[in-house]
Design a protein around this motif. Sequence first.
Motif, short mmCIF file in Angstrom:
data_model
loop_
_atom_site.label_atom_id
_atom_site.label_comp_id
_atom_site.label_asym_id
_atom_site.label_seq_id
_atom_site.Cartn_x
_atom_site.Cartn_y
_atom_site.Cartn_z
N GLY A 251 0.83 -1.30 -0.04
CA GLY A 251 -0.04 -0.04 -0.01
C GLY A 251 0.86 1.34 -0.12
N HIS A 252 2.04 0.99 0.65
CA HIS A 252 2.88 2.39 0.67
C HIS A 252 3.96 2.51 -0.41
CE1 HIS A 252 0.92 2.34 4.39
NE2 HIS A 252 1.11 3.67 4.67
N ALA B 21 6.50 6.39 -5.57
CA ALA B 21 5.20 7.03 -5.26
C ALA B 21 4.03 6.38 -6.28
CB ALA B 21 5.32 8.31 -5.51
N GLU B 22 4.69 5.96 -7.47
CA GLU B 22 3.74 5.35 -8.39
C GLU B 22 3.10 4.13 -8.17
OE1 GLU B 22 8.10 4.70 -10.06
OE2 GLU B 22 6.70 6.37 -8.83
N ARG B 23 3.73 3.36 -7.10
CA ARG B 23 3.40 2.03 -6.93
C ARG B 23 2.53 2.06 -5.74
NH1 ARG B 23 5.46 -2.50 -9.01
NH2 ARG B 23 6.82 -2.09 -10.80
N VAL B 24 2.13 3.29 -4.94
CA VAL B 24 1.37 3.38 -3.63
C VAL B 24 0.05 3.03 -4.08
CG1 VAL B 24 0.33 5.01 -2.25
CG2 VAL B 24 2.77 5.33 -2.82
N ARG B 25 -0.62 2.12 -3.20
CA ARG B 25 -1.94 1.25 -3.42
C ARG B 25 -2.63 1.84 -1.91
NH1 ARG B 25 0.02 1.55 -7.48
NH2 ARG B 25 0.13 0.00 -9.13
N PRO B 26 -3.54 2.91 -1.90
CA PRO B 26 -4.22 2.98 -0.50
C PRO B 26 -4.92 1.93 -0.07
CG PRO B 26 -4.21 5.08 -1.86
CD PRO B 26 -3.63 3.99 -2.74
N GLY B 27 -5.71 1.41 -0.85
CA GLY B 27 -6.34 0.23 -0.61
C GLY B 27 -5.75 -0.74 0.05
N TRP B 28 -4.64 -1.03 -0.45
CA TRP B 28 -3.93 -2.37 0.16
C TRP B 28 -3.61 -1.83 1.54
CZ3 TRP B 28 -3.86 -7.10 -1.13
CH2 TRP B 28 -4.11 -7.33 -2.50
N ALA B 29 -3.16 -0.39 1.59
CA ALA B 29 -2.63 -0.05 2.97
C ALA B 29 -4.10 -0.05 3.97
CB ALA B 29 -2.19 1.59 2.72
N PRO C 106 8.77 12.72 1.05
CA PRO C 106 8.20 12.35 -0.04
C PRO C 106 6.76 12.94 -0.38
CG PRO C 106 8.31 10.58 1.23
CD PRO C 106 8.79 11.85 1.76
N ARG C 107 6.19 13.15 -1.24
CA ARG C 107 4.77 13.69 -1.59
C ARG C 107 3.61 12.68 -1.38
NH1 ARG C 107 2.35 18.28 -3.49
NH2 ARG C 107 0.11 18.09 -4.12
N LEU C 108 2.79 12.73 -0.44
CA LEU C 108 1.83 11.55 -0.16
C LEU C 108 0.52 11.87 -0.59
CD1 LEU C 108 2.80 10.65 3.39
CD2 LEU C 108 3.66 9.34 1.56
N SER C 109 -0.33 10.93 -1.22
CA SER C 109 -1.61 11.09 -1.61
C SER C 109 -2.60 11.30 -0.36
CB SER C 109 -1.98 10.03 -2.62
OG SER C 109 -2.34 8.76 -2.00
N LEU C 110 -3.49 12.13 -0.92
CA LEU C 110 -4.52 12.19 0.33
C LEU C 110 -5.24 11.07 0.64
CD1 LEU C 110 -6.22 14.35 2.01
CD2 LEU C 110 -7.81 14.49 0.08
N ARG C 111 -5.50 10.14 -0.35
CA ARG C 111 -6.23 8.88 -0.29
C ARG C 111 -5.47 7.94 0.71
NH1 ARG C 111 -7.03 5.91 -5.10
NH2 ARG C 111 -8.24 4.46 -3.81
N VAL D 11 -5.73 9.19 4.38
CA VAL D 11 -7.17 8.84 4.69
C VAL D 11 -7.06 7.28 5.01
CG1 VAL D 11 -9.54 8.81 4.30
CG2 VAL D 11 -8.24 10.75 3.61
N GLY D 12 -6.63 6.55 4.45
CA GLY D 12 -6.56 5.10 4.62
C GLY D 12 -5.62 4.72 5.76
N ASP D 13 -4.72 5.63 5.79
CA ASP D 13 -3.64 5.19 7.05
C ASP D 13 -4.43 5.59 8.38
OD1 ASP D 13 -1.46 3.64 5.99
OD2 ASP D 13 -0.66 5.56 5.60
#
Length: 554
Positions: free
Chosen positions: A163-164, A174-182, A223-228, A231-233
Amino acid sequence: MIWLIPPYAVRVVTAGAKTVPIADPAHTIVGDVGDPTAQAWLVGWGGHALTHGLRGLWDTNAFYPDTYGLALNDSLLGYAPAGLIGAGVVGAVLRYNILFVLAFALAFLGGYALLRQLGANKVAAAVAGAALAYAPWRYGHAGHLNILSTGGITLALAMLARGHGLSFTRGYLAERVRPGWAFAGWLVAAWQVSLGFGVGLGFVYVLAALCLITLIAWLIHRPRLSLRLIVGDLIGGLVFTAVTGYFAYAYKHVRELNPDVTRDWDYVAYFSPTLRGLLVAPQSSLPWGTLHNDARTALGGVPTEKVLLCGYALYLLAFAGLFLSRWSPVQRLLLLFGVVVGVMFALGTNGPIYRLLYLYVPGFDGSRTPGRLILWPTLCLAILAAGLVTHLAEVARRGAKPKWSVGAARLLTVPLLVLVLAEGLPDLDHPQTPAKPAAMALASAHAPIMVLPSDDGIDLHVLLWSTDGFPAMVNGAASYTTPNRQAIRDVMATFPSEPALDRLHQLGIRSVVLLRNRVQGTPYEPLLNIPDVPGITRHDVGPDVVYTIDTNTK
């Protein structure tokens, strides 16, 4: 896709079927007829509580009139949905045997998923999964489903890493971030904790340490983190914290009710392993069990808690992985550090640093078995081994012609997987479960009841029998015997004396069940032949006796 599991890995997982009773899984149970029978009751009780709106969840039908009896053990509450399937003793036993096999399968799959995420190839990930699922020390806990249920730990770590966007080989992308998996990783972590603190307590602190390290790394590199992802974390972390706090409160409440539940240092010393334990396997290890009989005896105390063999093959692969590996030198040194520190903690009072956990880390002064922390060195060793196997596969591919590269890599690495699997073969017993006495049927004995004789050995079976209807009863067995329960057992040794009858009336006990096949050589044996006593009505039910207490005499 990184989570794709090759066919041979599925066959490795199904190797766990060797741990299940084959002849009659509804009437035999894995390991022995001690702790597994109580753990079958725990799963059944969780399902029963779900169907009744969780009413009386922590008090349970056992340990009457004590409260929070469920918190005297690891609750296995995460398995409660399975408790909805089937009913009675047969359902409880069959359900337990299925969960036993699934615990090994999940341990493999969790390890496999984590190593694939870190950057290992498929065979190397299977080696790590096999090492984590079938390490010889695990079979010393064949009667402890709570300790064998470790797959949620590695699966949660794998999901959180995916997820991270983290791995050993690529670092952070960053392009491999998957908020749903986190978010899913946090939920799996919460489920793991819901099984109990036997292994969950260490997981909570390890996960907290990893979060702290990740936070420090983010503060340094920003590093820049997505809002999703944020929120998921936040939501997932809150769920995990709430579940952990919920169980921590229950265990804390039990400690307030029973201050003696805290283990003193000498008690922990009795269960603490020595370094020699790292080379000793339990009796149920097929390759080493018989060969290590004398070595286990030399360990003294409780050998099942002192045998820590992770696997000779794993030791060799991990050692070689310090020098030849897909992982970076820094990563290998950190894993070596994890092994050393983990082992020192697992040695308990025989190590130099366990006292730090015991004195300063909440929860560890209630744990009697430091050796169970061997899970964490095993994980570090498995990651080191996977780094070696991945490196060997890459070398084989580079040295072979393109059309033979895959075959060359497997020819070099698959035998290593077979070696780890072979050392993890078990030799488990599948004894017949004790049949439920007819005298315990609700039509014969009216709850609340007490079954005699009562001690921790017999009460393990009584717990299993109580899955047929879950009647309220005084009997119960746990890792800690409360003073109140021991006092009841002591006075009932004089039954049907006046003090015993007075105590029964005070508790509101309506029936006492006497098991004929358990009374030989106990103070209860004469009861089989005594005449009726005022205030008690005797009924012979099969070979056993039910005494109905006249509630109008007091």
